[in-house]
Design an enzyme around this catalytic site. Structure first.
Site, PDB file in Angstrom:
ATOM      1  CE  LYS A 173     -11.164  15.272   0.663  1.00  0.00           C
ATOM      2  NZ  LYS A 173      -9.928  15.336  -0.170  1.00  0.00           N
ATOM      3  CD  GLU A 383      -7.902   0.451  -9.313  1.00  0.00           C
ATOM      4  OE1 GLU A 383      -7.898   0.868  -8.154  1.00  0.00           O
ATOM      5  OE2 GLU A 383      -8.861   0.598 -10.096  1.00  0.00           O
TER       6      GLU A 383
HETATM    7  P1  NAI Z   1      -7.841   7.618  -2.141  1.00  0.00           P
HETATM    8  O1  NAI Z   1      -8.904   6.600  -2.063  1.00  0.00           O
HETATM    9  O2  NAI Z   1      -6.915   7.715  -0.991  1.00  0.00           O
HETATM   10  O3  NAI Z   1      -8.490   9.076  -2.395  1.00  0.00           O
HETATM   11  C1  NAI Z   1      -9.787   9.293  -2.906  1.00  0.00           C
HETATM   12  C2  NAI Z   1     -10.469  10.394  -2.112  1.00  0.00           C
HETATM   13  O4  NAI Z   1     -10.556   9.989  -0.743  1.00  0.00           O
HETATM   14  C3  NAI Z   1      -9.717  11.728  -2.103  1.00  0.00           C
HETATM   15  O5  NAI Z   1     -10.655  12.786  -2.096  1.00  0.00           O
HETATM   16  C4  NAI Z   1      -8.991  11.694  -0.770  1.00  0.00           C
HETATM   17  O6  NAI Z   1      -8.679  12.970  -0.248  1.00  0.00           O
HETATM   18  C5  NAI Z   1     -10.008  10.997   0.105  1.00  0.00           C
HETATM   19  N1  NAI Z   1      -9.445  10.362   1.307  1.00  0.00           N
HETATM   20  C6  NAI Z   1      -8.192   9.875   1.486  1.00  0.00           C
HETATM   21  N2  NAI Z   1      -8.060   9.366   2.737  1.00  0.00           N
HETATM   22  C7  NAI Z   1      -9.258   9.523   3.351  1.00  0.00           C
HETATM   23  C8  NAI Z   1      -9.766   9.177   4.639  1.00  0.00           C
HETATM   24  N3  NAI Z   1      -9.004   8.590   5.562  1.00  0.00           N
HETATM   25  N4  NAI Z   1     -11.069   9.446   4.903  1.00  0.00           N
HETATM   26  C9  NAI Z   1     -11.865  10.031   3.981  1.00  0.00           C
HETATM   27  N5  NAI Z   1     -11.433  10.385   2.763  1.00  0.00           N
HETATM   28  C10 NAI Z   1     -10.149  10.142   2.440  1.00  0.00           C
HETATM   29  O7  NAI Z   1      -7.043   7.342  -3.490  1.00  0.00           O
HETATM   30  P2  NAI Z   1      -5.630   7.920  -3.972  1.00  0.00           P
HETATM   31  O8  NAI Z   1      -4.666   7.919  -2.833  1.00  0.00           O
HETATM   32  O9  NAI Z   1      -5.861   9.192  -4.667  1.00  0.00           O
HETATM   33  O10 NAI Z   1      -5.200   6.817  -5.048  1.00  0.00           O
HETATM   34  C11 NAI Z   1      -4.729   5.545  -4.631  1.00  0.00           C
HETATM   35  C12 NAI Z   1      -5.297   4.465  -5.499  1.00  0.00           C
HETATM   36  O11 NAI Z   1      -6.708   4.412  -5.354  1.00  0.00           O
HETATM   37  C13 NAI Z   1      -5.090   4.632  -6.997  1.00  0.00           C
HETATM   38  O12 NAI Z   1      -3.828   4.206  -7.400  1.00  0.00           O
HETATM   39  C14 NAI Z   1      -6.192   3.757  -7.533  1.00  0.00           C
HETATM   40  O13 NAI Z   1      -5.802   2.407  -7.511  1.00  0.00           O
HETATM   41  C15 NAI Z   1      -7.316   3.959  -6.550  1.00  0.00           C
HETATM   42  N6  NAI Z   1      -8.278   4.971  -7.035  1.00  0.00           N
HETATM   43  C16 NAI Z   1      -9.432   4.542  -7.630  1.00  0.00           C
HETATM   44  C17 NAI Z   1     -10.307   5.453  -8.169  1.00  0.00           C
HETATM   45  C18 NAI Z   1     -11.563   5.015  -8.841  1.00  0.00           C
HETATM   46  O14 NAI Z   1     -12.004   5.642  -9.797  1.00  0.00           O
HETATM   47  N7  NAI Z   1     -12.209   3.982  -8.365  1.00  0.00           N
HETATM   48  C19 NAI Z   1     -10.046   6.902  -8.144  1.00  0.00           C
HETATM   49  C20 NAI Z   1      -8.829   7.259  -7.447  1.00  0.00           C
HETATM   50  C21 NAI Z   1      -7.992   6.299  -6.929  1.00  0.00           C
END
Ligand code: NAI
Ligand code: MG
Length: 492
Positions: A173, A383
């Site tokens: 996904k 972060e």
């Molecule tokens: P997110 O954690 O919400 O999204 C990451 C993935 O999880 C995406 O594929 C999204 O569709 C999926 N997702 C979202 N809600 C979900 C749920 N309830 N159940 C299962 N999957 C779900 O992150 P987002 O909103 O893109 O970014 C927010 C913050 O997260 C960023 O500002 C950053 O601080 C952090 N982040 C950290 C990353 C890393 O490399 N560790 C990568 C992306 C974001």
């Protein structure tokens, strides 16, 4: 109306059961790049069923043959490198040169994991003379991969390559910001002819497609990279069926600079840590801990050099830094900059969107430097995921270690220090899954990657990832002639 690109389930290109599509845009220009199906729980169920159906034959494929499939995928990635790099640059905001490097990095990543297919092995255990005890590593079954947008190609293969090398099948996904990249990878894999159902992609939003994947009872392992909040939701969902879980949840990497380091070098590495990929990296060096003796000189250079960074369209060869991924991410960065000012940190440079109207069509933000930051401030704790660097100072080594470890995160740390004893003493005292000394490694897929504390659970890459994609089966075989114990004397 059909979406521009379709999802990939069981070797077929399909629309979503939802009958809906969504758009993916170019974060540098705001231009719509294409539409993709808006996958939902029914699509996830179909993809998991396809992966489950494909599993027995894939598991029983000789391991060296599975490895060869991965090598073919790596070769195909290279053959299509230019077109993949353009998708990566346009959709996720990496400038083209960086995107080209990342496609090659991804091919190498797949090759590394190809080697695991016939090298991951069990053990024989000395339980006593009358018995042969062995362990066997067996694939878990269907693996789920919930991927973020910051490295939307590499982060798929980082977990999918070991999963399928070790005999699992996969449902991916991708992030809703970068679905086209996942589809472009699926096109390459389809062309290679990987057996249907081994690699499946469902495009869609987190709650609609990610959540049902994490909750699906037939998914044996879940790999998630993203935010702490979503990671916690995924963990809860996975607990219902005890899926194996790897969570990589970001960090607040301290970049520690000792007084014996050349100030030009210190400025360069500080920029590398925070401005590469516009700070949208899990390991972004977002806290700079400068020793008092060089603090002022390094800050002076950073102010000058931050203001010279070239922001621009990701296809422009002069661009050094691309945009943030989305309006949401831009607003998040703007909010943190306000928070920093209110907390009393000193805004030294940046702190705004660029004034160029061309850049204002995208989600650009200027490289931003805060001085006089103290460890308790939110900009030093949380972060931000943008080009915002918090500078702190230190003079006493114990105090510096306390500052560096004063974080809910523990993914990575960087040390710049010529004196080997100080450097190594510091490396052993930091609470971080990865420590880079005198080099900004980023990530090396040959070595384990993962975090302490809120940065997550488990390790990706290296041999350490094997644990996540295999079940360990212990087989105990008596070497003695057939014998029957009195039933009530059984040891347990
Ligand atoms: P997110 O954690 O919400 O999204 C990451 C993935 O999880 C995406 O594929 C999204 O569709 C999926 N997702 C979202 N809600 C979900 C749920 N309830 N159940 C299962 N999957 C779900 O992150 P987002 O909103 O893109 O970014 C927010 C913050 O997260 C960023 O500002 C950053 O601080 C952090 N982040 C950290 C990353 C890393 O490399 N560790 C990568 C992306 C974001
Ligand atoms: Mg989110």
């Amino acid at each position: 109306m059909s979406a521009d690109k379709l999802m990939y389930i069981g070797g077929e290109w399909v629309e979503s059961n939802s009958g809906q599509d969504f758009e993916s845009d170019n974060p540098a220009t705001g231009e719509v790049l294409g539409t993709v199906p808006r996958g939902n729980a029914d699509d996830i169920a179909a993809a998991v069923a396809a992966a489950k159906h494909a599993f027995p034959a894939w598991r029983d494929t000789p391991p060296d043959e599975r490895g060869r499939w991965l090598l073919k995928i790596a070769e195909a990635l290279r053959e299509h490198a230019e077109q993949l790099a353009v998708v990566l640059a346009k959709e996720s905001g990496h400038y083209l040169g960086k995107a080209q490097g990342l496609v090659e990095f991804t091919a190498q990543n797949v090759e590394f994991h190809a080697g695991l297919a016939d090298k991951a092995r069990g053990a024989s255990i000395p339980t006593g003379p009358g018995r042969l005890a062995i362990t066997r590593l067996e694939p878990v079954g269907v693996s789920g991969h919930i991927v973020p947008w910051n490295y939307p190609l590499f982060l798929i293969t980082r977990s999918v390559a070991p999963a399928i090398a070790l005999g699992n099948t996969a449902v991916i996904k991708p992030a809703e910001q970068t679905p086209l990249m996942a589809i472009a990878l699926a096109e390459v894999i389809d062309e290679v002819g990987l057996p249907a159902g081994v690699f499946n992609v469902v495009t869609g939003f987190g709650e609609e497609a990610g959540a049902p994947l994490a909750a699906h009872p037939d998914v044996g392992s879940i790999t998630f990279t993203g935010s702490v909040e979503t990671g916690q939701l995924v963990m809860k969902a996975a607990s219902a069926h005890m899926a194996k879980l790897t969570l990589e949840l970001g960090g607040k990497t301290p970049v520690i600079v000792f007084p014996d380091v050349d100030v030009e070098v210190a400025a360069e590495v500080a920029m590398q840590g925070i401005l590469s990929r516009c700070g949208q990296v899990c390991i972004a060096g977002s806290r700079l801990l400068l020793h008092d003796d060089i603090h002022d000189q390094v800050v002076e250079r950073l102010v000058e050099r931050f203001s010279q960074a070239k922001l621009g369209n990701t296809l422009d060869p002069d661009t050094q830094m691309g945009p943030l991924i989305s309006q949401e991410q831009l607003e998040r960065v703007e909010q943190y900059v306000e928070i920093g000012k209110q907390e009393g940190a000193e805004l030294l440079v940046g702190g705004a969107r660029p004034s160029d109207p061309e850049l204002q069509k995208g989600y650009f933000y200027l490289p931003t430097l805060f001085g006089n930051v103290t460890s308790g401030m939110r900009i030093a704790q949380e972060e931000i995921f943008g080009p915002v660097l918090a500078v702190m100072r230190w003079s006493d080594e114990d105090e510096m270690i306390r500052q560096a470890n004063d974080s809910p995160y523990g993914l990575a740390a960087a040390i710049w220090c010529k004196d080997i004893t100080s450097a190594m003493r510091t490396a052993t005292r930091l609470e971080a899954g990865g420590v880079f000394v005198n080099e900004w490694i980023g990530e090396d897929f040959k070595a384990p990657h993962g975090g302490y504390k809120l940065s997550g659970i488990g390790r990706e890459n290296g041999f350490e990832c094997i644990e996540h994609y295999t079940e360990v089966k212990h087989i105990a075989i008596s070497l003695e002639a057939e014998k029957a114990e009195n039933w009530c004397d059984a040891p347990l």
